[in-house]
Design an enzyme around this catalytic site. Sequence first.
Site, PDB file in Angstrom:
ATOM      1  N   GLU A 214       0.817  -1.214   0.000  1.00  0.00           N
ATOM      2  CA  GLU A 214       0.000   0.000   0.000  1.00  0.00           C
ATOM      3  C   GLU A 214       0.848   1.261   0.000  1.00  0.00           C
ATOM      4  O   GLU A 214       0.531   2.245  -0.676  1.00  0.00           O
ATOM      5  CB  GLU A 214      -0.956  -0.001   1.196  1.00  0.00           C
TER       6      GLU A 214
ATOM      7  N   HIS B  72     -11.609  -5.195   8.335  1.00  0.00           N
ATOM      8  CA  HIS B  72     -12.426  -5.026   7.126  1.00  0.00           C
ATOM      9  C   HIS B  72     -13.617  -4.094   7.378  1.00  0.00           C
ATOM     10  O   HIS B  72     -14.498  -4.001   6.535  1.00  0.00           O
ATOM     11  CB  HIS B  72     -12.959  -6.380   6.647  1.00  0.00           C
TER      12      HIS B  72
END
Lengths: 327, 364
Positions: free
Chosen positions: A60, A129
């Site tokens: 990322e 999540h």
Amino acid sequence: MAQLSIVHAINQGLRRAMDSDSKILLMGEDIGKLGGVFRVTDGLQKDFGEERVIDSPLAESGIVGTAIGLALYGYRPVVEIQFDGFVFPAFDQIVVQLARMRYRSAGALTLPITIRMPYGGGIGSVEHHSESPEAYFAATPGLRVITCADSNDAYWMIQQAIASDDPVIFLEPKRRYWQKGEVNIEANMSDALNMYSAKVLTQGSDCTVIGYGPTVATCLQAARFAADDGVKLEVIDLRSLSPIDMSTLVESVNKTGRAVLVHEAPGTGGIGGELAARLSQACFYKLEAPVMRVTGYDVPYPPSRIEDDYLPDAERILDAVEKSMNY
Amino acid sequence: MDQFDSVVQLLDSNGSVVANSQFTSTLSQSELLGFYRDMVLVRTLDEQATALQRQGELGLWAPLLGQEAAQIGSARAMQKQDFAFSTYREHGVAWCRGVDPVDMLRFWRGTMHQGWDANHYRDYGYQIIIGAHALHATGYAMGAQLAGRVGSGEAEKDQAVMAYFGDGAMSEGDVNEAFVFAASYQAPVVFFCQNNQWAISEPTRRQSRTPLAQRAVGFGIPGIRVDGNDVIACYEVTEHALHRARSGQGPTLIEAVTYRMGAHTTSDDPTKYQLFSDVELWRERDPIKRLKIYLQTKGILSAELETQLAGEASALAQRMRDECRELPDPKPSSMFDHVYADTDINLEKQRAEVEAILIQSMEN
């Protein structure tokens, strides 16, 4: 007009933006052949090629860091972070580099990067999540932070974010991804509501309820319940967390004299606190009650079997409205 | 030939023994039977958990199908005093550490973020964030070093740490930083990378132009490639690396070359990106099948033992079905537990609020 889910609306918005500007690139993990884990970029690599829809290595910080380099070269990267909980390896690049490049270069360097990110809970998934990290970004000068709650906004706001010369964090309410709505795809971007404006969704005289992203639908549900009891809620979709459209909020709260702020993120250090401070200052003499907050609790996002007890629901919003009304 | 072009293999996909200049099998018949049992039961566990997810009993599941040998072979090389740091796919490692399969389900059902006591099993539990735990493993290994638990020569004293991750994680900064720290301090950590060829939809070539094990060289760490579907080779190579670590010779990177035969998770649709022909090719290299052929050929695995194991597998599946559904939902107010070591007045107020809401909803 077209009936589109939020996922499809963002997909169509990306497609339209890419059609109009060849400098726009998409980058992220699994966004190409797979079309993203939520299928937001479905079909785009097929139509725009692997050079414009880039499946990135699994890193990322690498994605955002190289997007900065590509932007320095003149491209307009649109980055996908796969889940809210995965953004933090890129936090340094976003907060320390991306956010302040214009400032430190005295305006010489522009980074027109959009970072798309599904956020929020309510999907029954495992940890990391279901996060709501918006406050970190909204607290960072140099970043813009916006979020959509319906398909029309999803379609237009993603295009506005991409068109902006500022770095924009574009938060997508993942549990509403499949919610359908009308999208005015024939319109021009100049006709669409400014992405930094809040939007009044229901007119009401009794109490202002302000939500954003995934909680907007919950606020509207609360308004329907309240209406059954003869209480008229004015629901506002905040849409932009940085900047905050104070004039729309102040006008409403001056009218109703009451405000309830709703978000999934923990209350402490959240957007609600910022809004409460500003509204208390701006509407002090008109307020009939303290500004109330309905938020996630000050805990890490809990296991999914009890996430419904964590997430603000219509009942909790109505309790806060009642407290405000009876204050 | 470059050393990284070769892959250590001791049992080929037809179940025949392969000679290797560096490694030979030291395993007894009963140990091999044990590995076979482990792999069969772990595959059962995996299939049953996948089915439970399909039935709505689990929120998600990350299948290990195809990676049984890599996990069982490596984890069985660990000593009790060693410590495993895993990803969300290492059900086979947790199995070897003694974790009950039903406890594994707690995470995926969403009743707990960690379904077992990490210190008790010396297994850190599932890690979702790709590669983050490679640093934790390295730090833990540095701790063992500081505590004098490395290189003493005492079998039950010396410790090593296993860090499990996949091919995708090799791109993350944290993993590369872990290599730097491990090499710098010669920490007793074995990096065990299961190269299952896929980071969700992205093939390994998106992450690396060289064999992953070759990366180790640049960090000053020995790297070795092993056939990840050969449980014997995985055991021997890991045993060798763990021994090096425990005796104070520093870290190793093992790349176990395998294939993710299932989806990334039950939310994934691999038909969108995997080639059917590749999957078929790897089906031929199945880790369980080759050991079975070997054991049968050697007369170690009798029909009677097979029947007994099948019974054990179906009992495990039945128990998982029964006990998964019985796993208690946490009390809503438990979300306020364990946020801090100390009591937090603000949280206690919020806990009381949640409890009041529940009482109110029960009254309505």
